[in-house]
Design a protein around this motif. Sequence first.
Motif, PDB file in Angstrom:
ATOM      1  N   LYS A  85       0.855  -1.381  -0.128  1.00 29.40           N
ATOM      2  CA  LYS A  85       0.159   0.113  -0.083  1.00 29.40           C
ATOM      3  C   LYS A  85       0.946   1.354   0.025  1.00 29.40           C
ATOM      4  CE  LYS A  85      -3.701  -2.098   2.525  1.00 29.40           C
ATOM      5  NZ  LYS A  85      -4.901  -2.181   3.634  1.00 29.40           N
ATOM      6  N   LEU A  86       0.307   2.614  -0.955  1.00 29.12           N
ATOM      7  CA  LEU A  86       1.155   3.610  -0.807  1.00 29.12           C
ATOM      8  C   LEU A  86       0.923   4.268   0.396  1.00 29.12           C
ATOM      9  CD1 LEU A  86       2.479   5.623  -2.492  1.00 29.12           C
ATOM     10  CD2 LEU A  86       0.296   6.349  -3.242  1.00 29.12           C
ATOM     11  N   VAL A  87       2.193   4.652   1.037  1.00 26.18           N
ATOM     12  CA  VAL A  87       1.905   5.225   2.483  1.00 26.18           C
ATOM     13  C   VAL A  87       2.163   6.874   2.094  1.00 26.18           C
ATOM     14  CG1 VAL A  87       3.537   5.791   4.588  1.00 26.18           C
ATOM     15  CG2 VAL A  87       3.296   3.616   3.617  1.00 26.18           C
ATOM     16  N   THR A  88       3.229   7.332   1.353  1.00 19.61           N
ATOM     17  CA  THR A  88       3.399   8.790   1.120  1.00 19.61           C
ATOM     18  C   THR A  88       4.082   8.920  -0.393  1.00 19.61           C
ATOM     19  OG1 THR A  88       4.027  10.879   1.976  1.00 19.61           O
ATOM     20  CG2 THR A  88       5.434   9.040   2.301  1.00 19.61           C
ATOM     21  N   THR A  89       4.171   9.900  -0.800  1.00 18.94           N
ATOM     22  CA  THR A  89       4.722  10.297  -2.159  1.00 18.94           C
ATOM     23  C   THR A  89       5.580  11.419  -1.839  1.00 18.94           C
ATOM     24  OG1 THR A  89       3.125   9.401  -3.639  1.00 18.94           O
ATOM     25  CG2 THR A  89       4.735  10.974  -4.700  1.00 18.94           C
ATOM     26  N   ASP A 127      11.502  21.888   2.717  1.00 18.79           N
ATOM     27  CA  ASP A 127      10.370  20.798   3.474  1.00 18.79           C
ATOM     28  C   ASP A 127      10.527  19.591   3.385  1.00 18.79           C
ATOM     29  OD1 ASP A 127       7.901  19.991   4.320  1.00 18.79           O
ATOM     30  OD2 ASP A 127       6.442  20.810   2.509  1.00 18.79           O
ATOM     31  N   THR A 128      10.669  18.990   4.542  1.00 22.09           N
ATOM     32  CA  THR A 128      10.954  17.437   4.860  1.00 22.09           C
ATOM     33  C   THR A 128       9.609  16.824   5.566  1.00 22.09           C
ATOM     34  OG1 THR A 128      11.845  17.928   7.003  1.00 22.09           O
ATOM     35  CG2 THR A 128      13.386  18.016   5.219  1.00 22.09           C
ATOM     36  N   SER A 129       8.648  17.420   5.525  1.00 17.44           N
ATOM     37  CA  SER A 129       7.312  16.821   6.058  1.00 17.44           C
ATOM     38  C   SER A 129       6.847  15.627   5.549  1.00 17.44           C
ATOM     39  CB  SER A 129       6.119  17.787   5.979  1.00 17.44           C
ATOM     40  OG  SER A 129       5.812  18.096   4.633  1.00 17.44           O
ATOM     41  N   ASN A 130       7.148  15.089   4.291  1.00 18.12           N
ATOM     42  CA  ASN A 130       6.866  13.798   3.999  1.00 18.12           C
ATOM     43  C   ASN A 130       7.990  12.611   3.973  1.00 18.12           C
ATOM     44  OD1 ASN A 130       4.122  14.393   3.186  1.00 18.12           O
ATOM     45  ND2 ASN A 130       4.667  15.158   1.144  1.00 18.12           N
ATOM     46  N   ASP A 131       9.271  12.965   4.627  1.00 14.47           N
ATOM     47  CA  ASP A 131      10.097  12.212   4.878  1.00 14.47           C
ATOM     48  C   ASP A 131       9.952  11.315   5.831  1.00 14.47           C
ATOM     49  OD1 ASP A 131      12.801  11.098   4.985  1.00 14.47           O
ATOM     50  OD2 ASP A 131      13.840  12.468   5.586  1.00 14.47           O
ATOM     51  N   GLN A 132       9.352  10.221   5.956  1.00 15.89           N
ATOM     52  CA  GLN A 132       9.063   9.511   6.977  1.00 15.89           C
ATOM     53  C   GLN A 132       9.894   8.434   7.326  1.00 15.89           C
ATOM     54  OE1 GLN A 132       4.864   7.995   6.979  1.00 15.89           O
ATOM     55  NE2 GLN A 132       3.978   9.769   5.785  1.00 15.89           N
ATOM     56  N   GLN A 133       9.772   7.885   8.633  1.00 14.76           N
ATOM     57  CA  GLN A 133      10.658   6.908   9.041  1.00 14.76           C
ATOM     58  C   GLN A 133      10.206   5.409   8.465  1.00 14.76           C
ATOM     59  OE1 GLN A 133      11.404   6.952  13.366  1.00 14.76           O
ATOM     60  NE2 GLN A 133      11.460   4.666  13.240  1.00 14.76           N
ATOM     61  N   LEU A 134      11.191   4.726   8.027  1.00 17.96           N
ATOM     62  CA  LEU A 134      10.916   3.451   7.327  1.00 17.96           C
ATOM     63  C   LEU A 134      10.699   2.264   8.652  1.00 17.96           C
ATOM     64  CD1 LEU A 134      13.496   3.407   4.664  1.00 17.96           C
ATOM     65  CD2 LEU A 134      11.322   4.348   4.449  1.00 17.96           C
ATOM     66  N   LYS A 135      10.081   1.184   8.018  1.00 16.68           N
ATOM     67  CA  LYS A 135       9.902   0.014   8.721  1.00 16.68           C
ATOM     68  C   LYS A 135      10.541  -1.161   7.946  1.00 16.68           C
ATOM     69  CE  LYS A 135       5.830   1.817  11.540  1.00 16.68           C
ATOM     70  NZ  LYS A 135       4.483   1.549  11.821  1.00 16.68           N
ATOM     71  N   ASP A 136      10.386  -2.242   8.830  1.00 17.37           N
ATOM     72  CA  ASP A 136      10.982  -3.507   7.936  1.00 17.37           C
ATOM     73  C   ASP A 136      10.059  -3.813   6.763  1.00 17.37           C
ATOM     74  OD1 ASP A 136      13.207  -5.643   8.066  1.00 17.37           O
ATOM     75  OD2 ASP A 136      11.375  -6.997   8.832  1.00 17.37           O
ATOM     76  N   GLY A 137      10.836  -4.255   5.664  1.00 13.59           N
ATOM     77  CA  GLY A 137      10.194  -4.535   4.556  1.00 13.59           C
ATOM     78  C   GLY A 137       9.353  -3.613   3.723  1.00 13.59           C
ATOM     79  N   ASP A 138       9.895  -2.318   4.058  1.00 12.55           N
ATOM     80  CA  ASP A 138       9.245  -1.255   3.135  1.00 12.55           C
ATOM     81  C   ASP A 138       9.838  -1.053   1.836  1.00 12.55           C
ATOM     82  OD1 ASP A 138       7.509  -0.380   5.241  1.00 12.55           O
ATOM     83  OD2 ASP A 138       8.601   1.594   5.573  1.00 12.55           O
ATOM     84  N   VAL A 139       9.146  -0.701   1.001  1.00  8.54           N
ATOM     85  CA  VAL A 139       9.419  -0.488  -0.337  1.00  8.54           C
ATOM     86  C   VAL A 139       9.955   0.998  -0.890  1.00  8.54           C
ATOM     87  CG1 VAL A 139       9.553  -1.064  -2.795  1.00  8.54           C
ATOM     88  CG2 VAL A 139       8.910  -2.809  -1.152  1.00  8.54           C
ATOM     89  N   VAL A 140      11.049   1.691  -1.345  1.00  6.04           N
ATOM     90  CA  VAL A 140      10.920   2.858  -1.743  1.00  6.04           C
ATOM     91  C   VAL A 140      11.186   2.805  -3.361  1.00  6.04           C
ATOM     92  CG1 VAL A 140      12.570   5.015  -1.888  1.00  6.04           C
ATOM     93  CG2 VAL A 140      12.321   3.792   0.343  1.00  6.04           C
ATOM     94  N   LEU A 141      10.004   3.360  -4.098  1.00  6.74           N
ATOM     95  CA  LEU A 141       9.924   3.055  -5.538  1.00  6.74           C
ATOM     96  C   LEU A 141      10.071   4.407  -6.157  1.00  6.74           C
ATOM     97  CD1 LEU A 141       9.112   1.576  -8.276  1.00  6.74           C
ATOM     98  CD2 LEU A 141       6.847   2.122  -7.484  1.00  6.74           C
ATOM     99  N   ILE A 142      11.375   4.605  -6.979  1.00  7.74           N
ATOM    100  CA  ILE A 142      11.611   5.778  -7.822  1.00  7.74           C
ATOM    101  C   ILE A 142      11.181   5.675  -9.214  1.00  7.74           C
ATOM    102  CG2 ILE A 142      13.349   7.389  -8.555  1.00  7.74           C
ATOM    103  CD1 ILE A 142      15.266   6.058  -6.316  1.00  7.74           C
ATOM    104  N   SER A 143      10.136   6.502  -9.424  1.00 12.99           N
ATOM    105  CA  SER A 143       9.369   6.267 -10.747  1.00 12.99           C
ATOM    106  C   SER A 143      10.315   7.012 -11.635  1.00 12.99           C
ATOM    107  CB  SER A 143       7.957   7.290 -10.763  1.00 12.99           C
ATOM    108  OG  SER A 143       7.292   6.854  -9.815  1.00 12.99           O
ATOM    109  N   ASN A 144       9.874   6.491 -13.115  1.00 14.53           N
ATOM    110  CA  ASN A 144      10.609   7.105 -14.277  1.00 14.53           C
ATOM    111  C   ASN A 144      10.400   8.307 -14.491  1.00 14.53           C
ATOM    112  OD1 ASN A 144      11.757   4.481 -15.007  1.00 14.53           O
ATOM    113  ND2 ASN A 144      10.312   3.841 -16.076  1.00 14.53           N
ATOM    114  N   ILE A 145      11.528   9.259 -14.685  1.00 12.83           N
ATOM    115  CA  ILE A 145      11.085  10.582 -14.913  1.00 12.83           C
ATOM    116  C   ILE A 145      10.269  10.768 -16.212  1.00 12.83           C
ATOM    117  CG2 ILE A 145      13.104  10.739 -16.700  1.00 12.83           C
ATOM    118  CD1 ILE A 145      14.018  13.532 -15.204  1.00 12.83           C
ATOM    119  N   ASN A 146       9.385  11.958 -16.024  1.00 12.88           N
ATOM    120  CA  ASN A 146       8.318  12.210 -17.081  1.00 12.88           C
ATOM    121  C   ASN A 146       8.544  13.150 -18.020  1.00 12.88           C
ATOM    122  OD1 ASN A 146       5.790  12.043 -18.486  1.00 12.88           O
ATOM    123  ND2 ASN A 146       4.712  12.914 -16.834  1.00 12.88           N
ATOM    124  N   LYS A 147       8.498  14.575 -17.404  1.00 12.46           N
ATOM    125  CA  LYS A 147       8.749  15.658 -18.455  1.00 12.46           C
ATOM    126  C   LYS A 147       9.973  16.412 -18.038  1.00 12.46           C
ATOM    127  CE  LYS A 147       5.507  18.637 -18.677  1.00 12.46           C
ATOM    128  NZ  LYS A 147       4.142  19.624 -18.756  1.00 12.46           N
TER     129      LYS A 147
END
Length: 202
Positions: free
Chosen positions: A77-81, A92-112
């Motif tokens: 499930k998506l936690v934050t973007t 602004d670092t308000s969306n920089d959340q602490q990680l938990k075991d098994g989390d996935v950080v997905l970096i999308s492909n660049i768009n425009k």
Amino acid sequence: DMKEYVSQRIQENIIGVRTSITLGELRSINVFVVGGSNNPGNYLVKSMTTLMGALFVSGGISDSGSMRAIELRRQGKLVTTVDLYDLFLNGDTSNDQQLKDGDVVLISNINKTVGIAGEVRRPGLYELKEEESILDLIEFAGGIKPTADKNDAQIQRINNQRALTMVDINPSAKNLDKNIPIDGDILRIYPISRSFDNVILT
């Protein structure tokens, strides 16, 4: 410092009690960094590591990775973007959340990507979201310099026939927030004329 503070508070509030406090090492967790990372894979990090920390240990974002759409996923499930422009341009670092075991950080492909050159404070190549305008691009570039001709700018664009065209725009126009650039555009803001008007030189 924390050990001393806790011991002092206990002795103040519970008479006759002495404490012995030790601190163990932080436990480690496994996180996955995937997508447009320079070194995608599984990483063993400290339990206090945040999303930004995971980006750091994985070598940062590759040339094909997006800086505007980094997803933190937990159990599918998506936690934050996270939009790194919020950090780099606004602190602004308000969306920089602490990680938990098994989390996935997905970096999308660049768009425009859209370039900006000439009389701006930070010329360069910027990644824009679909709804972002020429006005957003100018703000990302730090604004227009006082030496800019605020009535003279052009967008270099490749049209549908794969030919290079130039589109005239007014950098001070009120409708810039509705002017949406397309992928590959380059905005050029020209300087004011270096000639003098109505002056006498001695």
